[in-house]
Enzyme design. Structure first.
Site, PDB file in Angstrom:
ATOM      1  N   TYR A   1     -63.062  -5.002 -71.925  1.00 19.35           N
ATOM      2  CA  TYR A   1     -62.426  -3.417 -72.567  1.00 19.35           C
ATOM      3  C   TYR A   1     -62.624  -2.893 -71.236  1.00 19.35           C
ATOM      4  O   TYR A   1     -61.035  -2.136 -70.913  1.00 19.35           O
ATOM      5  CB  TYR A   1     -63.695  -2.951 -73.442  1.00 19.35           C
ATOM      6  CG  TYR A   1     -62.920  -1.646 -74.220  1.00 19.35           C
ATOM      7  CD1 TYR A   1     -61.890  -1.413 -74.461  1.00 19.35           C
ATOM      8  CD2 TYR A   1     -63.487  -0.631 -73.854  1.00 19.35           C
ATOM      9  CE1 TYR A   1     -62.157  -0.449 -75.524  1.00 19.35           C
ATOM     10  CE2 TYR A   1     -63.793  -0.077 -74.145  1.00 19.35           C
ATOM     11  CZ  TYR A   1     -62.938   0.166 -75.103  1.00 19.35           C
ATOM     12  OH  TYR A   1     -62.133   1.909 -75.343  1.00 19.35           O
TER      13      TYR A   1
ATOM     14  N   LYS B   1     -59.175  -1.090 -69.506  1.00 20.55           N
ATOM     15  CA  LYS B   1     -59.289   0.867 -69.050  1.00 20.55           C
ATOM     16  C   LYS B   1     -59.375   1.396 -67.677  1.00 20.55           C
ATOM     17  O   LYS B   1     -58.440   2.362 -67.087  1.00 20.55           O
ATOM     18  CB  LYS B   1     -60.583   1.169 -70.061  1.00 20.55           C
ATOM     19  CG  LYS B   1     -60.640   0.849 -71.569  1.00 20.55           C
ATOM     20  CD  LYS B   1     -59.115   1.594 -72.070  1.00 20.55           C
ATOM     21  CE  LYS B   1     -59.371   1.516 -73.775  1.00 20.55           C
ATOM     22  NZ  LYS B   1     -57.821   2.356 -74.500  1.00 20.55           N
TER      23      LYS B   1
END
Ligand code: NAP
Length: 248
Positions: free
Chosen positions: A155, A159
């Site tokens: 993640y 990002k």
């Protein structure tokens, strides 16, 4: 900050932060394309809420990890409303696990859903925006991409990748009056964070100077600002909406 006359696409707008963004843009006068992958009911609710606030909206199903589906979403928006002024790349997911236990497919799913989808949608939308000599692209990144977070290598990488993507695309399209910015929320109660144990939620509050989680509306207000004409001279930036977690 009116968005009257603007046309916006929000990916992953059937739930959570995306739904709030779609509503906020609609409330300010934008015509909104509410994208979803599976949650047709949620997307239709968002459309009805925007119509009740006196703007126009349509729900368009598209799995934005698929380049052809993303291109079809952009086409559907131009067919419905004639132009595209605002693209919010919001669709996202998590598959949290420490790296030693993380299955390869969980790495791929998160990178594809959070990062490749932004490439797919932006690539198709930029063609329209460059022609118009006007556009606003807003990528929803995360405090996890700014600070890093144990158990979220996939993640965080997706990002942080979005932040680099934002800066590079901002430089590419600036000559045509298209701005590209990112919004980095901190902890926000949605389906994405609902499975976190209550004790862990309590621990996270200790890391937040404002001493509370944020709301979906607080993220939506930041997006609405970056989507507005008033933000015309801001590009390539990441706006942290995190109660002060990532202040430097
Ligand atoms: P959420 O409640 O789980 O909603 C995710 C949304 O993304 C849903 O509308 C879902 O659509 C859509 N989506 C997922 N995969 C998709 C795909 N392949 N194609 C199209 N749509 C897809 O999550 P959220 O908390 O609102 O998160 C929204 C964004 O904010 C994400 O990018 C997330 O990483 C970011 N963010 C969230 C937080 C937080 O604390 N919640 C913090 C920082 C950043 P369906 O319902 O149709 O599946």
């Amino acid at each position: 900050m009116t968005l009257q006359g603007k046309v916006a696409i929000v990916t992953g707008a059937s739930r959570g932060i995306g739904k709030a963004i779609a509503f906020e843009l609609g409330k300010r006068g934008a015509k909104v394309v509410v994208n979803y992958a599976k949650s047709a009911d949620g997307a239709n609710e968002a459309v009805e809420a925007i119509k009740a606030a006196s703007s126009e909206a349509v729900a368009v199903q598209a799995d934005v990890t698929d380049a052809k589906a993303a291109a079809a979403l952009i086409k559907a928006a131009t067919e419905a409303f004639g132009r595209i002024d605002i693209l919010v790349n919001n669709a996202g997911t998590t598959r949290d696990q420490v790296i030693m236990m993380m299955p390869e497919e969980d790495w791929d799913t998160v990178i594809t859903t959070n990062l490749k989808s932004a490439f797919n949608c932006s690539k198709a939308a930029v063609k329209v925006m460059m022609r118009q000599r006007y556009g606003r692209i807003i990528n929803i990144t995360s405090v996890s991409g700014v600070l890093g977070n144990a158990g979220q290598t996939n993640y965080s990488a997706s990002k942080a990748g979005l932040i680099g993507f934002t800066r590079s695309l901002a430089r590419e399209v600036a000559p045509r009056n298209v701005t590209v910015n990112a919004v980095a929320p901190g902890f926000i109660p949605t389906d994405l964070t609902a499975t976190m144990p209550e004790t862990l939620k309590g621990e996270t509050v200790k890391m937040i100077p404002l001493n509370r989680w944020g709301t979906v509306d607080e993220v939506a207000y930041a997006v609405a600002f970056l989507a507005s004409d008033e933000a015309a001279y801001i590009t390539g930036q990441t706006l942290n909406v995190d109660g002060g977690m990532a202040m430097s």
